[in-house]
Design a protein around this motif. Structure first.
Motif, mmCIF file in Angstrom:
data_model
loop_
_atom_site.group_PDB
_atom_site.id
_atom_site.type_symbol
_atom_site.label_atom_id
_atom_site.label_comp_id
_atom_site.label_asym_id
_atom_site.label_seq_id
_atom_site.Cartn_x
_atom_site.Cartn_y
_atom_site.Cartn_z
ATOM 1 N N THR A 82 32.174 34.963 28.030
ATOM 2 C CA THR A 82 33.547 35.631 27.938
ATOM 3 C C THR A 82 34.035 36.231 28.934
ATOM 4 O OG1 THR A 82 32.885 35.710 25.424
ATOM 5 C CG2 THR A 82 34.614 37.042 26.163
ATOM 6 N N ILE A 83 33.449 37.029 29.623
ATOM 7 C CA ILE A 83 33.843 37.788 31.006
ATOM 8 C C ILE A 83 34.521 36.766 32.078
ATOM 9 C CG2 ILE A 83 33.259 39.409 32.858
ATOM 10 C CD1 ILE A 83 31.588 40.727 30.741
ATOM 11 N N GLN A 87 38.019 36.290 33.465
ATOM 12 C CA GLN A 87 38.116 36.315 34.913
ATOM 13 C C GLN A 87 39.078 35.136 35.485
ATOM 14 O OE1 GLN A 87 34.926 36.914 37.067
ATOM 15 N NE2 GLN A 87 35.815 37.561 38.991
ATOM 16 N N SER A 88 38.533 33.811 34.941
ATOM 17 C CA SER A 88 39.431 32.516 35.429
ATOM 18 C C SER A 88 40.860 32.822 34.864
ATOM 19 C CB SER A 88 38.584 31.486 35.138
ATOM 20 O OG SER A 88 38.547 31.330 33.538
ATOM 21 N N ASP A 89 40.979 33.278 33.735
ATOM 22 C CA ASP A 89 42.392 33.196 33.079
ATOM 23 C C ASP A 89 43.380 34.132 33.779
ATOM 24 O OD1 ASP A 89 41.637 31.350 31.006
ATOM 25 O OD2 ASP A 89 41.193 32.811 29.465
ATOM 26 N N ILE A 90 42.672 35.363 34.204
ATOM 27 C CA ILE A 90 43.447 36.386 34.984
ATOM 28 C C ILE A 90 43.853 35.571 36.480
ATOM 29 C CG2 ILE A 90 43.236 38.469 36.354
ATOM 30 C CD1 ILE A 90 41.682 39.509 33.772
ATOM 31 N N GLU A 95 47.986 33.483 39.844
ATOM 32 C CA GLU A 95 48.747 32.217 40.719
ATOM 33 C C GLU A 95 50.207 31.937 40.047
ATOM 34 O OE1 GLU A 95 45.798 29.179 40.531
ATOM 35 O OE2 GLU A 95 44.333 30.224 41.727
ATOM 36 N N ALA A 96 50.269 31.740 38.704
ATOM 37 C CA ALA A 96 51.449 31.327 38.126
ATOM 38 C C ALA A 96 52.444 32.620 38.394
ATOM 39 C CB ALA A 96 51.363 31.356 36.544
ATOM 40 N N LEU A 97 51.951 33.843 38.502
ATOM 41 C CA LEU A 97 53.013 34.783 38.856
ATOM 42 C C LEU A 97 53.606 34.578 40.091
ATOM 43 C CD1 LEU A 97 54.490 37.278 37.929
ATOM 44 C CD2 LEU A 97 52.376 38.770 38.784
ATOM 45 N N GLU A 98 52.522 34.459 41.052
ATOM 46 C CA GLU A 98 52.995 34.475 42.558
ATOM 47 C C GLU A 98 54.153 33.026 42.692
ATOM 48 O OE1 GLU A 98 49.466 33.727 44.959
ATOM 49 O OE2 GLU A 98 48.851 35.639 44.479
ATOM 50 N N ARG A 99 53.713 31.905 41.933
ATOM 51 C CA ARG A 99 54.640 30.765 41.796
ATOM 52 C C ARG A 99 56.037 31.471 41.436
ATOM 53 N NH1 ARG A 99 50.177 27.814 40.062
ATOM 54 N NH2 ARG A 99 51.231 27.835 37.831
#
Length: 107
Positions: A82-83, A87-90, A95-99
């Protein structure tokens, strides 16, 4: 138009209805006196509570909570997975936020 109640107003009640009303009142009065009697009895004879006896009864109802090594390992593995997933979801969200920022600020 609504009728007004005054001293000349009459009601038609059958004997059956009057009997049911009388029985209902009798039940309420009987229940009231029964409740008052139980309250008085409870005031006069307080119940002694032994905490040790109650504790023993509760502990009898609770099953033994022994965790096996296999169960512990499975739960540990699930928590670790789960951790890692979180972590991968974050990272994907970053990356989406940077785009999005690149599109908004024309970088």
């Amino acid at each position: 138009m609504a009728k007004e109640l005054n001293e000349d107003t009459t009601f038609k009640l059958s004997i059956k209805t009057l009997g049911m009303i009388a029985a209902g009142i009798a039940v309420l009065i009987g229940g009231w006196y029964s409740l008052m009697q139980e309250i008085q009895l409870a005031k006069e004879e307080p119940v002694q509570v032994d905490v040790k006896v109650i504790k023993e009864e509760i502990l009898k109802e609770i099953p033994e909570a022994e965790i096996t090594r296999m169960e512990f390992d499975m739960k540990d593995q699930m928590i670790r997975q789960t951790i890692i997933t979180t972590q991968s979801d974050i990272e994907e969200m970053k990356e989406a936020l940077e785009r999005i920022e690149d599109k908004v600020y024309n970088r």
